[in-house]
Design a protein around this motif. Sequence first.
Motif, PDB file in Angstrom:
ATOM      1  N   GLY A   1     -12.261  50.191  35.799  1.00  0.00           N
ATOM      2  CA  GLY A   1     -12.972  49.665  34.636  1.00  0.00           C
ATOM      3  C   GLY A   1     -14.300  49.051  35.040  1.00  0.00           C
ATOM      4  O   GLY A   1     -14.467  48.617  36.185  1.00  0.00           O
ATOM      5  N   ILE A   2     -15.231  49.042  34.104  1.00  0.00           N
ATOM      6  CA  ILE A   2     -16.533  48.417  34.335  1.00  0.00           C
ATOM      7  C   ILE A   2     -16.901  47.587  33.111  1.00  0.00           C
ATOM      8  O   ILE A   2     -16.311  47.738  32.042  1.00  0.00           O
ATOM      9  CB  ILE A   2     -17.637  49.452  34.621  1.00  0.00           C
ATOM     10  CG1 ILE A   2     -17.821  50.398  33.416  1.00  0.00           C
ATOM     11  CG2 ILE A   2     -17.335  50.238  35.888  1.00  0.00           C
ATOM     12  CD1 ILE A   2     -19.004  51.344  33.560  1.00  0.00           C
ATOM     13  N   SER A   3     -17.890  46.723  33.274  1.00  0.00           N
ATOM     14  CA  SER A   3     -18.395  45.935  32.151  1.00  0.00           C
ATOM     15  C   SER A   3     -19.875  46.242  31.954  1.00  0.00           C
ATOM     16  O   SER A   3     -20.420  47.154  32.589  1.00  0.00           O
ATOM     17  CB  SER A   3     -18.174  44.442  32.401  1.00  0.00           C
ATOM     18  OG  SER A   3     -18.445  43.689  31.235  1.00  0.00           O
ATOM     19  N   HIS A   4     -20.513  45.512  31.066  1.00  0.00           N
ATOM     20  CA  HIS A   4     -21.928  45.731  30.790  1.00  0.00           C
ATOM     21  C   HIS A   4     -22.645  44.387  30.704  1.00  0.00           C
ATOM     22  O   HIS A   4     -22.005  43.328  30.682  1.00  0.00           O
ATOM     23  CB  HIS A   4     -22.112  46.519  29.493  1.00  0.00           C
ATOM     24  CG  HIS A   4     -21.451  45.908  28.288  1.00  0.00           C
ATOM     25  ND1 HIS A   4     -21.948  44.813  27.618  1.00  0.00           N
ATOM     26  CD2 HIS A   4     -20.312  46.260  27.624  1.00  0.00           C
ATOM     27  CE1 HIS A   4     -21.165  44.515  26.606  1.00  0.00           C
ATOM     28  NE2 HIS A   4     -20.152  45.365  26.582  1.00  0.00           N
TER      29      HIS A   4
ATOM     30  N   GLY B   1     -27.184  54.283  27.526  1.00  0.00           N
ATOM     31  CA  GLY B   1     -26.520  54.777  28.732  1.00  0.00           C
ATOM     32  C   GLY B   1     -25.483  53.809  29.265  1.00  0.00           C
ATOM     33  O   GLY B   1     -24.416  54.211  29.745  1.00  0.00           O
ATOM     34  N   GLU B   2     -25.795  52.514  29.181  1.00  0.00           N
ATOM     35  CA  GLU B   2     -24.860  51.502  29.665  1.00  0.00           C
ATOM     36  C   GLU B   2     -23.628  51.430  28.766  1.00  0.00           C
ATOM     37  O   GLU B   2     -22.502  51.331  29.248  1.00  0.00           O
ATOM     38  CB  GLU B   2     -25.553  50.143  29.734  1.00  0.00           C
ATOM     39  CG  GLU B   2     -24.767  49.086  30.478  1.00  0.00           C
ATOM     40  CD  GLU B   2     -25.552  47.814  30.727  1.00  0.00           C
ATOM     41  OE1 GLU B   2     -24.967  46.850  31.258  1.00  0.00           O
ATOM     42  OE2 GLU B   2     -26.772  47.775  30.391  1.00  0.00           O
ATOM     43  N   ALA B   3     -23.852  51.503  27.449  1.00  0.00           N
ATOM     44  CA  ALA B   3     -22.723  51.499  26.517  1.00  0.00           C
ATOM     45  C   ALA B   3     -21.839  52.715  26.738  1.00  0.00           C
ATOM     46  O   ALA B   3     -20.608  52.616  26.757  1.00  0.00           O
ATOM     47  CB  ALA B   3     -23.243  51.478  25.080  1.00  0.00           C
ATOM     48  N   ARG B   4     -22.461  53.866  26.910  1.00  0.00           N
ATOM     49  CA  ARG B   4     -21.701  55.101  27.115  1.00  0.00           C
ATOM     50  C   ARG B   4     -20.864  55.026  28.394  1.00  0.00           C
ATOM     51  O   ARG B   4     -19.697  55.442  28.412  1.00  0.00           O
ATOM     52  CB  ARG B   4     -22.640  56.297  27.180  1.00  0.00           C
ATOM     53  CG  ARG B   4     -21.910  57.638  27.317  1.00  0.00           C
ATOM     54  CD  ARG B   4     -22.890  58.800  27.422  1.00  0.00           C
ATOM     55  NE  ARG B   4     -23.768  58.848  26.269  1.00  0.00           N
ATOM     56  CZ  ARG B   4     -25.063  58.567  26.306  1.00  0.00           C
ATOM     57  NH1 ARG B   4     -25.635  58.201  27.452  1.00  0.00           N
ATOM     58  NH2 ARG B   4     -25.794  58.625  25.222  1.00  0.00           N
ATOM     59  N   ALA B   5     -21.439  54.489  29.451  1.00  0.00           N
ATOM     60  CA  ALA B   5     -20.713  54.407  30.718  1.00  0.00           C
ATOM     61  C   ALA B   5     -19.457  53.548  30.584  1.00  0.00           C
ATOM     62  O   ALA B   5     -18.389  53.898  31.108  1.00  0.00           O
ATOM     63  CB  ALA B   5     -21.624  53.845  31.810  1.00  0.00           C
ATOM     64  N   VAL B   6     -19.571  52.426  29.876  1.00  0.00           N
ATOM     65  CA  VAL B   6     -18.420  51.538  29.695  1.00  0.00           C
ATOM     66  C   VAL B   6     -17.322  52.236  28.891  1.00  0.00           C
ATOM     67  O   VAL B   6     -16.138  52.180  29.237  1.00  0.00           O
ATOM     68  CB  VAL B   6     -18.843  50.218  29.027  1.00  0.00           C
ATOM     69  CG1 VAL B   6     -17.631  49.382  28.653  1.00  0.00           C
ATOM     70  CG2 VAL B   6     -19.751  49.430  29.963  1.00  0.00           C
TER      71      VAL B   6
ATOM     72  N   GLY C   1     -21.825  39.506  22.672  1.00  0.00           N
ATOM     73  CA  GLY C   1     -22.444  40.092  23.856  1.00  0.00           C
ATOM     74  C   GLY C   1     -21.547  41.011  24.640  1.00  0.00           C
ATOM     75  O   GLY C   1     -22.010  41.710  25.541  1.00  0.00           O
ATOM     76  N   LEU C   2     -20.254  41.017  24.322  1.00  0.00           N
ATOM     77  CA  LEU C   2     -19.317  41.880  25.054  1.00  0.00           C
ATOM     78  C   LEU C   2     -18.561  42.802  24.098  1.00  0.00           C
ATOM     79  O   LEU C   2     -17.413  43.163  24.333  1.00  0.00           O
ATOM     80  CB  LEU C   2     -18.334  41.018  25.857  1.00  0.00           C
ATOM     81  CG  LEU C   2     -18.942  40.256  27.033  1.00  0.00           C
ATOM     82  CD1 LEU C   2     -17.908  39.321  27.667  1.00  0.00           C
ATOM     83  CD2 LEU C   2     -19.477  41.229  28.094  1.00  0.00           C
ATOM     84  N   GLY C   3     -19.251  43.184  23.020  1.00  0.00           N
ATOM     85  CA  GLY C   3     -18.604  43.977  21.991  1.00  0.00           C
ATOM     86  C   GLY C   3     -18.113  45.332  22.458  1.00  0.00           C
ATOM     87  O   GLY C   3     -17.006  45.755  22.114  1.00  0.00           O
ATOM     88  N   VAL C   4     -18.911  46.048  23.228  1.00  0.00           N
ATOM     89  CA  VAL C   4     -18.510  47.383  23.671  1.00  0.00           C
ATOM     90  C   VAL C   4     -17.348  47.291  24.659  1.00  0.00           C
ATOM     91  O   VAL C   4     -16.360  48.017  24.539  1.00  0.00           O
ATOM     92  CB  VAL C   4     -19.702  48.137  24.286  1.00  0.00           C
ATOM     93  CG1 VAL C   4     -19.246  49.462  24.886  1.00  0.00           C
ATOM     94  CG2 VAL C   4     -20.771  48.382  23.228  1.00  0.00           C
ATOM     95  N   TYR C   5     -17.461  46.383  25.619  1.00  0.00           N
ATOM     96  CA  TYR C   5     -16.365  46.210  26.574  1.00  0.00           C
ATOM     97  C   TYR C   5     -15.077  45.836  25.843  1.00  0.00           C
ATOM     98  O   TYR C   5     -14.017  46.426  26.071  1.00  0.00           O
ATOM     99  CB  TYR C   5     -16.716  45.123  27.592  1.00  0.00           C
ATOM    100  CG  TYR C   5     -15.580  44.824  28.545  1.00  0.00           C
ATOM    101  CD1 TYR C   5     -15.410  45.581  29.696  1.00  0.00           C
ATOM    102  CD2 TYR C   5     -14.666  43.797  28.285  1.00  0.00           C
ATOM    103  CE1 TYR C   5     -14.359  45.327  30.572  1.00  0.00           C
ATOM    104  CE2 TYR C   5     -13.616  43.546  29.148  1.00  0.00           C
ATOM    105  CZ  TYR C   5     -13.468  44.307  30.289  1.00  0.00           C
ATOM    106  OH  TYR C   5     -12.424  44.065  31.135  1.00  0.00           O
ATOM    107  N   GLY C   6     -15.166  44.849  24.951  1.00  0.00           N
ATOM    108  CA  GLY C   6     -13.983  44.408  24.228  1.00  0.00           C
ATOM    109  C   GLY C   6     -13.384  45.503  23.373  1.00  0.00           C
ATOM    110  O   GLY C   6     -12.155  45.627  23.252  1.00  0.00           O
TER     111      GLY C   6
END
Length: 252
Positions: A85-88, A99-104, A146-151
């Motif tokens: 797993g990764i974060s952003h 690109g960062e959102a897509r990677a997560v 700030g952590l919406g995509v990860y969450g």
Amino acid sequence: MSGARSIVITGGTRGLGLGLARSLVALGHRVTVCGTDPDRVAAAEAELGVPALVADVTDRARVQDLWDEAVRRHGRVDIWVNNAGISHHRLPLWRLPAGEARAVVEVNLLGTVNGCAVAAAGMAGQGGGHIWNMEGLGSDGRTVPGLGVYGATKRAVTYLTGALAKEAPDGVTAGLLSPGMVVTDLLTYGYSEAERERAGRIFAILADPVEVVAPWLAERLVSRARNGAHVRRLTAAKIAYRFAKAPFVRRP
């Protein structure tokens, strides 16, 4: 489950994944790990004496290679842990680079989908096995600015695991591992210095080092491998207890 098991850990060359691999090897289990950094993969293989592959979990063919290597070396896979797993960066959704959102999303969700698909199919062919998926911030529906995509990815993984537990082939089971706050680079990734300082007060109370969490989790991911299992380290009661004791306890 009892006795030595063949266990695969994705993202097993750093952080909690590496800690789990160390703990499981110490318990006598046969471990296979993967990672995306060749140097870390080589270091894990040298340190632990286990098969370690360079594999990107967003590529199902490479995940299949990981399964095949574990079976080649150990005969079967009893437990598969989707840990990669990764974060952003801590940014509002509309400011987070595409690109960062897509990677997560690809690593955290698609990577888990790939791991589940490969492991479930392989375990069906061998007569059974257990798949663990890793929870994280957002799994319980709590939102953090700030952590919406990860969450969102972690919330999706929780749903995915429940679905898999109901539709998996005969003999294949699935469950969730919730390690709580673990002191790794993933925990503080994307924080500014000011944010890290403010969050540090909470981390000092709730976060534990890998060396504490990994052995606890390793024992339970073997002993509690049953369908629908949910292993939680940091329960609501434990959180309340730690905050109540915080003024009197000095944590490392």
